[in-house]
Design an enzyme around this catalytic site. Sequence first.
Site, PDB file in Angstrom:
ATOM      1  N   GLU A 171      27.884 -33.020  48.534  1.00  0.00           N
ATOM      2  CA  GLU A 171      28.015 -32.641  49.951  1.00  0.00           C
ATOM      3  C   GLU A 171      26.902 -33.309  50.767  1.00  0.00           C
ATOM      4  OE1 GLU A 171      28.232 -28.443  50.719  1.00  0.00           O
ATOM      5  OE2 GLU A 171      27.843 -28.672  52.858  1.00  0.00           O
ATOM      6  N   GLU A 229      26.576 -16.585  56.257  1.00  0.00           N
ATOM      7  CA  GLU A 229      26.892 -15.307  56.913  1.00  0.00           C
ATOM      8  C   GLU A 229      25.960 -15.142  58.112  1.00  0.00           C
ATOM      9  OE1 GLU A 229      26.640 -12.217  53.967  1.00  0.00           O
ATOM     10  OE2 GLU A 229      28.219 -13.162  52.750  1.00  0.00           O
ATOM     11  N   GLY A 274      21.802 -17.912  55.727  1.00  0.00           N
ATOM     12  CA  GLY A 274      22.253 -19.302  55.688  1.00  0.00           C
ATOM     13  C   GLY A 274      21.494 -20.059  54.613  1.00  0.00           C
ATOM     14  N   ALA A 311      33.142 -21.056  52.511  1.00  0.00           N
ATOM     15  CA  ALA A 311      32.485 -20.013  53.301  1.00  0.00           C
ATOM     16  C   ALA A 311      31.301 -19.448  52.537  1.00  0.00           C
ATOM     17  CB  ALA A 311      33.486 -18.913  53.656  1.00  0.00           C
ATOM     18  N   PHE A 343      30.127 -19.842  61.060  1.00  0.00           N
ATOM     19  CA  PHE A 343      29.905 -21.300  61.122  1.00  0.00           C
ATOM     20  C   PHE A 343      30.790 -22.059  60.130  1.00  0.00           C
ATOM     21  CE2 PHE A 343      25.122 -20.210  61.956  1.00  0.00           C
ATOM     22  CZ  PHE A 343      25.393 -19.888  63.274  1.00  0.00           C
TER      23      PHE A 343
HETATM   24  C1  LIG Z   1      28.596 -26.945  63.010  1.00  0.00           C
HETATM   25  C2  LIG Z   1      28.236 -26.203  61.753  1.00  0.00           C
HETATM   26  C3  LIG Z   1      29.094 -26.258  60.673  1.00  0.00           C
HETATM   27  C4  LIG Z   1      28.807 -25.542  59.518  1.00  0.00           C
HETATM   28  N1  LIG Z   1      29.715 -25.523  58.478  1.00  0.00           N
HETATM   29  C5  LIG Z   1      29.519 -24.650  57.441  1.00  0.00           C
HETATM   30  C6  LIG Z   1      30.536 -24.447  56.461  1.00  0.00           C
HETATM   31  O1  LIG Z   1      31.586 -25.097  56.471  1.00  0.00           O
HETATM   32  N2  LIG Z   1      30.337 -23.521  55.507  1.00  0.00           N
HETATM   33  C7  LIG Z   1      29.192 -22.788  55.438  1.00  0.00           C
HETATM   34  O2  LIG Z   1      29.077 -21.969  54.557  1.00  0.00           O
HETATM   35  N3  LIG Z   1      28.204 -22.951  56.352  1.00  0.00           N
HETATM   36  C8  LIG Z   1      28.352 -23.859  57.349  1.00  0.00           C
HETATM   37  N4  LIG Z   1      27.372 -24.022  58.302  1.00  0.00           N
HETATM   38  C9  LIG Z   1      26.161 -23.239  58.190  1.00  0.00           C
HETATM   39  C10 LIG Z   1      24.920 -24.053  57.843  1.00  0.00           C
HETATM   40  O3  LIG Z   1      24.980 -24.523  56.527  1.00  0.00           O
HETATM   41  C11 LIG Z   1      23.700 -23.169  58.119  1.00  0.00           C
HETATM   42  O4  LIG Z   1      23.615 -23.009  59.522  1.00  0.00           O
HETATM   43  C12 LIG Z   1      22.422 -23.756  57.567  1.00  0.00           C
HETATM   44  O5  LIG Z   1      22.435 -23.741  56.163  1.00  0.00           O
HETATM   45  C13 LIG Z   1      21.182 -23.003  58.055  1.00  0.00           C
HETATM   46  O6  LIG Z   1      21.322 -21.630  57.883  1.00  0.00           O
HETATM   47  P1  LIG Z   1      21.031 -20.629  59.131  1.00  0.00           P
HETATM   48  O7  LIG Z   1      21.808 -21.136  60.283  1.00  0.00           O
HETATM   49  O8  LIG Z   1      21.262 -19.254  58.665  1.00  0.00           O
HETATM   50  O9  LIG Z   1      19.500 -20.855  59.457  1.00  0.00           O
HETATM   51  P2  LIG Z   1      18.270 -20.083  58.785  1.00  0.00           P
HETATM   52  O10 LIG Z   1      18.422 -20.078  57.304  1.00  0.00           O
HETATM   53  O11 LIG Z   1      18.094 -18.779  59.468  1.00  0.00           O
HETATM   54  O12 LIG Z   1      17.066 -21.036  59.158  1.00  0.00           O
HETATM   55  C14 LIG Z   1      16.402 -20.988  60.435  1.00  0.00           C
HETATM   56  C15 LIG Z   1      15.209 -21.950  60.379  1.00  0.00           C
HETATM   57  O13 LIG Z   1      14.305 -21.521  59.358  1.00  0.00           O
HETATM   58  C16 LIG Z   1      14.076 -22.584  58.460  1.00  0.00           C
HETATM   59  N5  LIG Z   1      13.881 -22.065  57.089  1.00  0.00           N
HETATM   60  C17 LIG Z   1      14.671 -21.190  56.421  1.00  0.00           C
HETATM   61  N6  LIG Z   1      14.187 -20.984  55.184  1.00  0.00           N
HETATM   62  C18 LIG Z   1      13.079 -21.759  55.076  1.00  0.00           C
HETATM   63  C19 LIG Z   1      12.135 -21.995  54.022  1.00  0.00           C
HETATM   64  N7  LIG Z   1      12.259 -21.423  52.819  1.00  0.00           N
HETATM   65  N8  LIG Z   1      11.109 -22.847  54.261  1.00  0.00           N
HETATM   66  C20 LIG Z   1      10.993 -23.479  55.466  1.00  0.00           C
HETATM   67  N9  LIG Z   1      11.860 -23.287  56.489  1.00  0.00           N
HETATM   68  C21 LIG Z   1      12.889 -22.444  56.293  1.00  0.00           C
HETATM   69  C22 LIG Z   1      15.296 -23.459  58.527  1.00  0.00           C
HETATM   70  O14 LIG Z   1      15.056 -24.765  58.057  1.00  0.00           O
HETATM   71  C23 LIG Z   1      15.625 -23.383  60.004  1.00  0.00           C
HETATM   72  O15 LIG Z   1      14.844 -24.308  60.703  1.00  0.00           O
HETATM   73  C24 LIG Z   1      27.613 -24.781  59.433  1.00  0.00           C
HETATM   74  C25 LIG Z   1      26.735 -24.768  60.531  1.00  0.00           C
HETATM   75  C26 LIG Z   1      27.036 -25.460  61.679  1.00  0.00           C
HETATM   76  C27 LIG Z   1      26.091 -25.375  62.825  1.00  0.00           C
END
Ligand SMILES: Cc1cc2nc3c(=O)[nH]c(=O)nc-3n(C[C@H](O)[C@H](O)[C@H](O)COP(=O)(O)OP(=O)(O)OC[C@H]3O[C@@H](n4cnc5c(N)ncnc54)[C@H](O)[C@@H]3O)c2cc1C
Length: 381
Positions: free
Chosen positions: A244, A128, A132, A125, A157
């Site tokens: 991973e 949040e 992400g 986990a 997620f």
């Molecule tokens: C089905 C599923 C399973 C998952 N399983 C897990 C899990 O087991 N454990 C866990 O902890 N998480 C899990 N996740 C979470 C996942 O790792 C995150 O959704 C992912 O890392 C993106 O974070 P966010 O959703 O907050 O998007 P955001 O960080 O808000 O990003 C939104 C957009 O902005 C872009 N962006 C962000 N920062 C930058 C930057 N510096 N430069 C350019 N672009 C940027 C991103 O690429 C994206 O296109 C899961 C998600 C899904 C959908």
Amino acid sequence: MRRDLFEEEHLLFQETVREFMAREVVPHHDRWEKDGIVPREVWKKAGEIGVFGFGVPEEHGGAGIKDFRYNVVITEEVMRIGATGLGFSLHNDVMAPYFVDLTDEDQKARWLPGFASGELITAVAMTEPGAGSDLQGIRTTARREGDHYVVNGQKTFITNGINSDLVVVVAKTDPEAGARGVSLLVVERGMEGFGRGRNLDKIGMHAQDTAELFFDDVRVPVANLLGGQEGQGFFQLMANLPQERLSIAVMAIASAETVLAQTIEYCRSRTAFGRNIGSFQNTRFVLAELDTELEIARHYVDRCVVALNAGELSAVDAAKAKWWTTELQNKVIDRCLQLHGGYGYMMDYPVAKAWIDSRVQTIYGGTTEIMKEIIGRSFGF
Ligand SMILES: Cc1cc2nc3c(=O)[nH]c(=O)nc-3n(C[C@H](O)[C@H](O)[C@H](O)COP(=O)(O)OP(=O)(O)OC[C@H]3O[C@@H](n4cnc5c(N)ncnc54)[C@H](O)[C@@H]3O)c2cc1C
């Protein structure tokens, strides 16, 4: 080109896993998609044939073999049948290093036998609602009080979120210390104040339980701290993320190869204008391009597996594998869907489910954009 990743023992294990999937997973996966979850019994059955914990020492119920090629065998068999509900690769590929390498003897004795038998399902986990990609922006805290940490916060997620018994929670033990203030704590099923929210309503991977987790003054014993030292969590995560990401790349290639093979068969049998659609030059060119790109990607990923086994896979190598293969997977499956015509849009055909399920691959485990950041930063600008 000949694939030389596997040796005799991997191929034997592949047969065992394939037979297991045909018997225990294929007949049930559609129902699990409707249920939104995979039953715990299938985890135990998989544990019985040795699917989990290859790297778990023998004295704790594992095989004591550190060889990621076995993980590749399992992941490929899962993807071959499109069983995206099984959270096995999260448990085996992502979580194993945390539980095998970062645990002390007492923790090993408590957790590893269940890890290897499939009776203790794991999750991580990090993410949040407000953070992400920007992991340092997390707000979950773990405040030390004597022999316990008091954990407060919310995660979202989380893969295996409903089924998990052991959740590695990323929390700030020192909110002022930046990357050095993050620690990894194992929160166990049943701890007071640990709640699970909704099994989230995703566009695909319907059999996978992805959930929100809540921590309300959860008292976690200090004995559940991973790595034996506070403030190391961020670095422990960074160390394990290449594995991973490679795991996700393995999934991507296996899934795309499967769909491509199915599509070639479809093109043999479907006719239009009195010919089979494979006889159109466009079809052959599309298939030729996809086949070429996939084979080249496959060899890079296999090479990454060898590098991982040798302890040489860098964060940059893994980032390249992750973004390239997952973007390719989406492209391959999308083009294959097009070659199916209207049938490609029908859930009766595996390409439709693969198209929906694969979309997340460029997002979780670090987005394509973040992978490019990692690679770009390596130039030292
Ligand atoms: C089905 C599923 C399973 C998952 N399983 C897990 C899990 O087991 N454990 C866990 O902890 N998480 C899990 N996740 C979470 C996942 O790792 C995150 O959704 C992912 O890392 C993106 O974070 P966010 O959703 O907050 O998007 P955001 O960080 O808000 O990003 C939104 C957009 O902005 C872009 N962006 C962000 N920062 C930058 C930057 N510096 N430069 C350019 N672009 C940027 C991103 O690429 C994206 O296109 C899961 C998600 C899904 C959908």
